[in-house]
Design a protein around this motif. Structure first.
Motif, PDB file in Angstrom:
ATOM      1  N   ALA A 148       3.446  10.145  -9.691  1.00 17.29           N
ATOM      2  CA  ALA A 148       2.878  10.302 -11.027  1.00 17.29           C
ATOM      3  C   ALA A 148       2.077  11.594 -11.149  1.00 17.29           C
ATOM      4  O   ALA A 148       2.000  12.184 -12.235  1.00 17.29           O
ATOM      5  N   ARG A 149       1.495  12.070 -10.050  1.00 17.34           N
ATOM      6  CA  ARG A 149       0.637  13.265 -10.080  1.00 17.34           C
ATOM      7  C   ARG A 149       1.375  14.550  -9.775  1.00 17.34           C
ATOM      8  O   ARG A 149       0.973  15.611 -10.230  1.00 17.34           O
ATOM      9  N   GLU A 150       2.411  14.501  -8.976  1.00 17.01           N
ATOM     10  CA  GLU A 150       3.043  15.710  -8.466  1.00 17.01           C
ATOM     11  C   GLU A 150       4.390  15.968  -9.123  1.00 17.01           C
ATOM     12  O   GLU A 150       5.082  15.052  -9.551  1.00 17.01           O
ATOM     13  N   VAL A 151       4.756  17.231  -9.165  1.00 15.51           N
ATOM     14  CA  VAL A 151       6.090  17.613  -9.592  1.00 15.51           C
ATOM     15  C   VAL A 151       6.955  17.590  -8.338  1.00 15.51           C
ATOM     16  O   VAL A 151       6.703  18.327  -7.374  1.00 15.51           O
ATOM     17  N   LEU A 152       7.953  16.741  -8.358  1.00 16.60           N
ATOM     18  CA  LEU A 152       8.774  16.563  -7.168  1.00 16.60           C
ATOM     19  C   LEU A 152       9.842  17.646  -7.076  1.00 16.60           C
ATOM     20  O   LEU A 152      10.515  17.955  -8.059  1.00 16.60           O
TER      21      LEU A 152
ATOM     22  N   ASP B 181       0.828  -1.208   0.000  1.00 13.20           N
ATOM     23  CA  ASP B 181       0.000   0.000   0.000  1.00 13.20           C
ATOM     24  C   ASP B 181       0.861   1.256   0.000  1.00 13.20           C
ATOM     25  O   ASP B 181       0.579   2.221  -0.711  1.00 13.20           O
ATOM     26  N   TYR B 182       1.904   1.258   0.817  1.00 14.80           N
ATOM     27  CA  TYR B 182       2.804   2.405   0.906  1.00 14.80           C
ATOM     28  C   TYR B 182       3.478   2.659  -0.445  1.00 14.80           C
ATOM     29  O   TYR B 182       3.516   3.792  -0.928  1.00 14.80           O
ATOM     30  N   LEU B 183       3.999   1.606  -1.061  1.00 16.42           N
ATOM     31  CA  LEU B 183       4.684   1.765  -2.343  1.00 16.42           C
ATOM     32  C   LEU B 183       3.713   2.210  -3.439  1.00 16.42           C
ATOM     33  O   LEU B 183       4.058   3.058  -4.274  1.00 16.42           O
TER      34      LEU B 183
ATOM     35  N   LYS C 187       2.944   5.876  -2.942  1.00 15.68           N
ATOM     36  CA  LYS C 187       4.104   6.690  -3.312  1.00 15.68           C
ATOM     37  C   LYS C 187       4.207   6.804  -4.833  1.00 15.68           C
ATOM     38  O   LYS C 187       4.486   7.886  -5.355  1.00 15.68           O
ATOM     39  N   GLN C 188       3.959   5.705  -5.537  1.00 17.88           N
ATOM     40  CA  GLN C 188       4.004   5.745  -7.002  1.00 17.88           C
ATOM     41  C   GLN C 188       2.900   6.639  -7.563  1.00 17.88           C
ATOM     42  O   GLN C 188       3.130   7.395  -8.508  1.00 17.88           O
ATOM     43  N   ARG C 189       1.703   6.563  -6.997  1.00 13.39           N
ATOM     44  CA  ARG C 189       0.604   7.429  -7.441  1.00 13.39           C
ATOM     45  C   ARG C 189       0.935   8.898  -7.199  1.00 13.39           C
ATOM     46  O   ARG C 189       0.679   9.749  -8.052  1.00 13.39           O
ATOM     47  N   ARG C 190       1.504   9.184  -6.030  1.00 15.63           N
ATOM     48  CA  ARG C 190       1.876  10.561  -5.696  1.00 15.63           C
ATOM     49  C   ARG C 190       2.943  11.075  -6.653  1.00 15.63           C
ATOM     50  O   ARG C 190       2.875  12.206  -7.132  1.00 15.63           O
TER      51      ARG C 190
END
Length: 134
Positions: free
Chosen positions: A42-46, A32-34, A37-40
């Motif tokens: 994909a959506r956000e500019v890091l 769930d954590y991974l 994190k992958q979804r985040r």
């Protein structure tokens, strides 16, 4: 992988069931954590340098990272109340599949001392989560 007792007797059967439950709970939480994190990512500019790693499949190898991810407050509280040594024994056994004998040699304890510490932590976690293991 990991050692299971002989399964003879009610306490050994219960312990095997709880260990299986705990292993699957930790594996599900890690997945769930991974996934989150992958979804985040994909959506956000890091912009944080720690989040810019190019690692394909980041894992949780440090027990303290796992503690930060646990959402269940009762489980988190139970794990924080136990001593560092007992927590090390617990995570080494559950996450890395280390034997009581290996841990006894590393920590300069007896086999029974390590086994007792592990089962004591399992009992505290079981009591904190309120889950009756069959």
């Amino acid at each position: 992988m990991y050692y299971r007792n002989d399964g003879k007797g009610e306490s050994n059967i219960t312990q095997n069931g709880f260990t299986a439950y705990l292993l699957s709970a930790v594996a599900r939480r890690k997945a769930d954590y991974l996934h989150a994190k992958q979804r985040r990512q994909a959506r956000e500019v890091l912009t944080d340098p720690d989040d810019l790693s190019t690692e394909e499949s980041p894992g949780i190898s440090d027990p303290t990272d796992l503690l930060c991810c646990i959402e269940n407050a009762a489980l988190d509280e139970a794990l924080n109340r136990i001593s560092e040594r007992d927590r090390y024994i617990f995570f080494s056994r559950v996450l890395h599949g280390r034997s009581f004998h290996e841990l006894a040699l590393e920590l300069d304890l007896g086999y029974q001392g390590v086994a007792a510490a592990y089962h004591r932590v399992c009992k505290k976690v079981k009591e904190a989560t309120g889950r009756d293991v069959k």
